[in-house]
Write an enzyme that holds these catalytic residues in place. Structure first.
Site, PDB file in Angstrom:
ATOM      1  N   ASP A 684       0.834  -1.206   0.000  1.00  0.00           N
ATOM      2  CA  ASP A 684       0.000   0.000   0.000  1.00  0.00           C
ATOM      3  C   ASP A 684       0.868   1.256   0.000  1.00  0.00           C
ATOM      4  OD1 ASP A 684      -2.723   1.266   0.375  1.00  0.00           O
ATOM      5  OD2 ASP A 684      -1.660   2.048   2.130  1.00  0.00           O
ATOM      6  N   LYS A 688       1.504   4.318  -2.994  1.00  0.00           N
ATOM      7  CA  LYS A 688       1.521   5.762  -2.748  1.00  0.00           C
ATOM      8  C   LYS A 688       2.824   6.387  -3.230  1.00  0.00           C
ATOM      9  CE  LYS A 688      -1.609   5.197   1.181  1.00  0.00           C
ATOM     10  NZ  LYS A 688      -1.790   5.201   2.632  1.00  0.00           N
TER      11      LYS A 688
END
Length: 826
Positions: A684, A688
């Site tokens: 995750d 980003k």
């Protein structure tokens, strides 16, 4: 008569369709009574057609004639029984029995002769009104009201050849004055609509829409203060609601506006219906019997509050063809138009619209499509000589057209109305074939292809009746974030519309199993119930087609899922003219060619793809980065704690509680994903990092980012419970890293780093206890931007970076940001 104030009501067939509706009408009349009340009534719904059918059945000797006659008789006798107590029924039952005996005698004669006269037809077709007037009158009397019924066949005198335009006013006025003087005790007069008499006293009718016309005539004869036409709609609509779901009731119209709309097919009133009222400037109200508290539409000489819209209504005429006459020999030659219209008139061909170029090189007229071939032949015959000598080059017909009219008294003298009208059609991709506008500027009419008629009507209506900040919104995924977003919109949408003109219409919600759709917008206070009780299975294409309606100026899809399949559709949606807002990180981290197409397509067609919440939830991280770049700053380094879960774990970890136990506690508190590996793997954070890297122009793929995973390889494929139980194998390593960092006056932080010179990466590293990253708490995210301007002291953005409330707020902020891009001032 003139010493009293009269008000006239007219009730149509659906308003007095049966005994129940007649009861409701009696209550309306009693409630709205002032001094003297005239009530004009139609037959029960469908009765006039049934009476005419009886004549046809008799002339054709149909065996079922008696059955149909008995059924109609029973219907009326049953209505008497429902409406009146037994003590009041006898005289009315006797009257109805007598009338049906007469009808039976007439039908017997028609059966024998196999034909019937116009006089017979007029007498039979008007009986429904005669019966219903007696029913309503008897009901009012049973309620203790002073009421009488008036047979208009005794009063209203017309010339039968053209009854709707040849009322003989003087004899009609005298007959009515005499009747009123002899019935001064009556507060209510129930009058038969539709029927009249000739100068010879022979019963006749006013033709179709005759009852509305009767209401207007008696309003004139009684010098009424107002006339109310009661129907089954709330008033005059701004467009046909069957074609334009967003159509609204127009509160006021002038007579001229109503006439224009009626001419172009709007269900207002027949133009001739208004003439008697217009002669004495009597206001006409259109109201709904089924919603009697709604004020309806007022039609009068002038509008008292004419700031509703410069265009009051839109209407279309379908099944139209364009007849075009073209040639250089027409230029400067007088009489061409006169010859064309004379030729068409001689064959009774109706001309709906006329358009001529100022050069006089061509003239085109719109005619009914079923008369187009005849119109072409007649025109060719009229201009045979000019065609033969080449002065007129072509006479052509363009079939399958429709006329769209925009009507409004206030259009006159207001610059830009035509531009707005044509702009709305152009934006919707509608090709205009011909244009016509009168010098009064009360009407602008265009001819479009019949296939485009509904789209044109919806686009034009939206251009004038919807704010340019009206958003047709579809929400995909009403999970934690989606639900919170819907709740936030529910709390603010009325204020946003009132204060800033931002009209958010959530017209669809879809999850993995089903969807709920609404034409004008879901009731946001009940959206949970609606999605739970929805019966429509999830169909993404049907959902998109519904939300992307051509009668809304803007469409927005908000994807609150984490689905890669849905993210893969964003380019397609942008190409279709749909704005996309999402917290879903998948689209911006898909293969770089897709990412490039996503950005390119949005710019090409000026549709927006907004994704601020993909990094830092509601924190302005992407917006800040863009501002730095757009203002010419140079990015030297970006680093930050980009996971609320990992930020919480490492800001809480002090070496006293085993790291695996801290993970277990965080999972139990709901701070991690259901499977903690989704957080601890670092993927995750890697996504980003890719998003921020691409924002500064780096061509980078997710698999090119080195990621320090905290998931032991042995636990990658086991069950969630086995993973949680087995995570203790990293406790010693975590404890040792913490001990060393603490001895050096540092803390552990799991960060993403974007270094234009040295590459991007995800790592677990140490920072001095004086560093801003050392002071985060809870699920904070923190990002440090080191730039040419912020070199010695990085620009810090810090705050909660996870959770449905802040994520939904960030999505909502993107929605409002989109509204600003579209012109809203917030």
């Amino acid at each position: 008569m003139h010493s009293y104030k009269w008000t006239v009501h007219k009730f149509g067939g659906t308003s007095v369709a049966n005994s129940e509706r007649i009861e409701a009408v009696a209550k309306i009349i009693k409630r709205d009574h002032v001094q003297k009340t005239g009530v004009v009534v139609s037959a029960m719904s469908g009765v006039t057609d049934q009476l005419l059918q009886l004549l046809e059945m008799a002339s054709n000797r149909k065996d079922s004639l008696k059955e149909h006659l008995d059924s109609l008789k029973k219907k009326h006798l049953d209505a008497i029984e429902d409406l009146l107590p037994a003590i009041n029924r006898t005289p009315l039952v006797a009257a109805i029995q007598s009338d049906f005996n007469d009808v039976e005698d007439i039908l017997r004669g028609v059966w024998l002769t196999r034909e019937y006269s116009t006089r017979t037809r007029d007498f039979i077709s008007g009986l429904g009104e005669v019966w219903n007037a007696q029913f309503l009158n008897a009901k009012l009397q049973a309620l203790g009201l002073k009421s009488e019924w008036l047979d208009a066949r005794q009063i209203l005198v017309v010339t039968p050849a053209v009854p709707t335009s040849n009322v003989l006013w003087e004899p009609s006025q005298k007959k009515l004055d005499h009747w009123v003087k002899s019935h001064t005790h009556a507060d209510y007069v129930v009058i038969t609509g539709f029927v009249a008499q000739t100068e010879d006293g022979i019963p006749t009718t006013l033709g179709r829409n005759g009852s509305d016309y009767s209401g207007s005539i008696f309003g004139n004869l009684l010098n009424a203060e107002n006339i109310t036409i009661w129907t089954d709609v709330d008033g005059v609509m701004s467009a046909n609601p069957k074609q334009v779901p967003g159509a609204v009731v127009v509160p006021e119209l002038t007579y001229q506006e109503a006439v224009e709309l009626a001419y172009f097919g709007a269900k207002v009133l027949h133009p001739s219906t208004m003439i008697p009222a217009m002669k004495k400037d009597i206001p006409i109200w259109i109201r709904n019997t089924f919603n009697p508290d709604f004020p309806g539409t007022k039609i009068s000489k002038t509008c008292e509050h004419d700031h509703f819209s410069s265009v009051k209504g839109f209407s279309t005429v379908d099944k139209v063809a364009l007849l075009n006459v073209e040639g250089t020999g027409m230029m400067g030659v007088p009489g061409i138009s006169a010859r064309l219209f004379t030729a068409l008139n001689e064959k009774t061909i109706s001309v709906i619209l006329i358009s001529q170029a100022s050069s006089e090189h061509s003239i085109c007229v719109a005619v009914p499509e079923n008369q187009a071939a005849q119109a072409k032949l007649v025109t060719e015959q009229a201009f045979f000589s000019e065609l033969y000598h080449g002065k007129i080059s072509t006479v052509s017909v363009e079939p399958h057209c429709a006329v769209l009219a925009a009507v409004g008294e206030s259009m006159s003298g207001i610059p830009g109305v035509s531009a707005k009208f044509f702009g709305a059609l152009g934006k919707a991709g509608v090709n205009i074939r011909a244009i016509a506008q009168g010098s009064s500027e009360r009407n602008i009419s265009v001819v479009v292809g019949s296939d485009d008629a509904t789209k044109a009507l919806r686009a034009a209506h939206a251009g004038f009746y919807l704010s340019n900040q009206t958003l047709s919104v579809g929400i995909i995924g009403p999970g934690l974030v989606g639900t919170t977003l819907l709740n936030q919109i529910t709390g603010e949408h009325k204020r946003l519309k009132a204060d800033f003109g931002i009209d958010i219409r959530v017209r669809g919600i879809i999850n993995s199993r089903k969807m709920v759709l609404s034409n004008s917008g879901l009731n946001l206070s009940k959206w949970k119930h609606e999605i739970e009780s929805a019966e429509s299975p999830a169909d993404m294409e049907a959902f998109i087609q519904h939300v992307h309606a051509d009668y809304f100026p803007h469409t927005v899809i908000i994807d609150c899922t984490s689905s890669q399949d849905i993210a893969g559709r964003y380019v397609e949606w942008l190409k279709r003219g749909i704005h996309v807002i999402t917290p879903n990180k998948k689209a911006n981290t898909m293969p770089y060619p897709y990412y490039q197409e996503l950005r390119k397509e949005g710019k090409r067609i000026s549709k927006h793809f907004l994704y601020e919440t993909t990094v830092g939830a509601g924190l302005p991280i992407i917006g800040t980065l863009r501002d730095l770049i757009q203002t010419g700053d140079e990015i030297i380094r970006i680093e930050g704690v980009l996971s609320g879960t990992l930020g919480y774990l490492f800001s809480s970890y002090d070496g006293k509680i085993p790291f695996s136990e801290l993970v277990r506690q965080a999972k139990e508190k709901g701070y991690t994903e259901p499977d903690p590996r989704d957080d601890l793997s670092g993927t995750d954070v890697g996504r980003k990092v890719v998003i921020l890297s691409r924002e500064i122009g780096k061509n980078i793929e997710l698999n090119e980012v080195p990621i320090r995973s905290l998931v032991p390889s042995k636990l990658e494929k086991v069950s969630i419970q086995e993973f949680v139980d087995g995570l203790s194998m990293i406790n010693e390593e975590m404890a040792e890293m913490y001990r060393k960092a603490d001895e050096n006056g540092e803390v552990l932080r799991y960060v993403g780093v974007i270094d234009p010179a040295g590459g991007s990466r995800v790592e677990l590293r140490t920072y001095p206890k004086t560093h801003p990253f050392a002071h985060i708490r809870g699920n904070d995210n923190i990002v440090a931007f080191t730039t040419k301007r912020y070199l010695n002291q990085p620009l810090i953005v810090q705050g909660p970076g996870a959770g449905p409330e802040v994520t939904a707020a960030g999505v909502f902020a993107d929605l409002l940001r989109l509204s600003q891009y579209l012109g809203a001032t917030i």
